[in-house]
Write a protein that holds these residues in place. Structure first.
Motif, PDB file in Angstrom:
ATOM      1  N   ARG A  94      32.575  -9.495 -34.589  1.00 52.00           N
ATOM      2  CA  ARG A  94      32.578 -10.322 -33.378  1.00 52.00           C
ATOM      3  C   ARG A  94      31.980  -9.566 -32.196  1.00 52.00           C
ATOM      4  N   ASN A  95      32.334  -8.302 -32.041  1.00 53.84           N
ATOM      5  CA  ASN A  95      31.795  -7.517 -30.933  1.00 53.84           C
ATOM      6  C   ASN A  95      30.272  -7.377 -31.039  1.00 53.84           C
ATOM      7  N   ASN A  96      29.775  -7.225 -32.267  1.00 52.19           N
ATOM      8  CA  ASN A  96      28.325  -7.127 -32.455  1.00 52.19           C
ATOM      9  C   ASN A  96      27.631  -8.432 -32.095  1.00 52.19           C
ATOM     10  N   VAL A  97      28.251  -9.550 -32.463  1.00 52.92           N
ATOM     11  CA  VAL A  97      27.715 -10.851 -32.075  1.00 52.92           C
ATOM     12  C   VAL A  97      27.649 -10.954 -30.552  1.00 52.92           C
ATOM     13  N   GLU A  98      28.702 -10.542 -29.880  1.00 56.48           N
ATOM     14  CA  GLU A  98      28.737 -10.609 -28.415  1.00 56.48           C
ATOM     15  C   GLU A  98      27.677  -9.699 -27.804  1.00 56.48           C
ATOM     16  N   SER A  99      27.460  -8.520 -28.396  1.00 59.91           N
ATOM     17  CA  SER A  99      26.444  -7.595 -27.888  1.00 59.91           C
ATOM     18  C   SER A  99      25.047  -8.190 -28.013  1.00 59.91           C
TER      19      SER A  99
ATOM     20  N   ALA B  52      25.566  -0.890 -30.912  1.00 56.91           N
ATOM     21  CA  ALA B  52      24.839  -1.230 -29.688  1.00 56.91           C
ATOM     22  C   ALA B  52      25.166  -0.213 -28.611  1.00 56.91           C
ATOM     23  N   GLN B  53      24.150   0.230 -27.892  1.00 63.49           N
ATOM     24  CA  GLN B  53      24.331   1.148 -26.777  1.00 63.49           C
ATOM     25  C   GLN B  53      23.527   0.638 -25.590  1.00 63.49           C
ATOM     26  N   ARG B  54      23.818   1.177 -24.427  1.00 68.15           N
ATOM     27  CA  ARG B  54      23.158   0.676 -23.218  1.00 68.15           C
ATOM     28  C   ARG B  54      21.710   1.121 -23.113  1.00 68.15           C
ATOM     29  N   ALA B  55      21.435   2.333 -23.546  1.00 66.54           N
ATOM     30  CA  ALA B  55      20.075   2.875 -23.431  1.00 66.54           C
ATOM     31  C   ALA B  55      19.292   2.596 -24.701  1.00 66.54           C
ATOM     32  N   PRO B  56      17.950   2.615 -24.617  1.00 62.16           N
ATOM     33  CA  PRO B  56      17.145   2.498 -25.832  1.00 62.16           C
ATOM     34  C   PRO B  56      17.538   3.572 -26.840  1.00 62.16           C
TER      35      PRO B  56
END
Length: 220
Positions: free
Chosen positions: A59-64, A158-162
């Motif tokens: 679910r968290n990955n879907v949200e990301s 998922a992370q904020r930076a590339p």
């Protein structure tokens, strides 16, 4: 996370179609209303899944992805099975067809155009901080609107930076391990695929980075 008894699960799966299973049991079901139920087993008694169940990670990955504008399934419910060490996620599937299913039926020119678009899509994922270990043609969907999206999202971070160049190389190594997929890129030309990636990417990849990829002819 909703508790699910055996009786409640039996009622939920009534009329369901088994989409994926292994010797230990069912893994993915299509329920009677068209939604999907993906089941997760805890592999060890002492496991990180106790603190961070895979259904919640899905679910968290879907949200990301949704927050980044990437088409993906829509989660409706998380379940925890009573005394069975299992969790599950219920979701509406992402409409469309997999790239793996579409490519063989396309004329060479259309196939090449799709692969170049796919290279740019992968660059976008990497620049958005998405490391999807299970990235392959079967997990990329072309939606009815013509966008690429992702499915089967348990194995994603998922992370904020590339993401870094080493992570990109590692991701491509997973991507090219499927021989039938890689032959389409060899047919297109590895240099063309790489150029399309670099044109869309903030981090440049060189031919040498693909030189030892499995099933790939980097000279093409």
């Amino acid at each position: 996370m909703t508790k699910l008894t055996r009786e409640a699960f039996s009622a939920l799966r009534k009329g369901a179609t088994v989409i994926e299973a292994d010797p230990k049991g069912e893994k993915v079901l299509r329920l009677g209303d068209g939604s999907f139920l993906k089941l997760f087993r805890r592999k060890r008694i002492l496991s990180s899944a106790l603190l961070f169940p895979p259904a919640r990670r899905f679910r968290n990955n879907v949200e990301s992805l949704a927050a980044r504008g990437i088409p993906c399934p829509q989660v409706t419910e998380l379940y925890e099975f009573d005394s069975e060490g299992k969790t599950a996620v219920r979701y509406w599937p992402l409409p469309g067809d997999t790239v793996r299913g579409l490519l063989p039926g396309l004329p060479a020119a259309e196939r090449g155009a799709m692969l170049l678009r796919l290279a740019a899509f992968i660059a976008r994922l990497h620049d958005l901080g998405i490391y999807f270990r299970s990235l392959h043609f079967g997990n990329v969907i072309l939606t009815p609107s013509g966008e690429f999206g992702l499915i089967d999202l348990s194995d994603m971070r998922a992370q904020r930076a590339p993401i870094s160049r080493p992570k990109r190389i590692r991701n491509f190594r997973h991507f090219f391990r499927y021989k039938d997929d890689a032959r389409f890129i060899t047919e297109l030309g590895t240099a063309r695929f790489l150029a399309a990636y670099n044109d869309a990417s903030r981090v440049r990849m060189e031919a040498a980075h693909l030189a030892r990829m499995p099933n790939l002819n980097p000279a093409s």
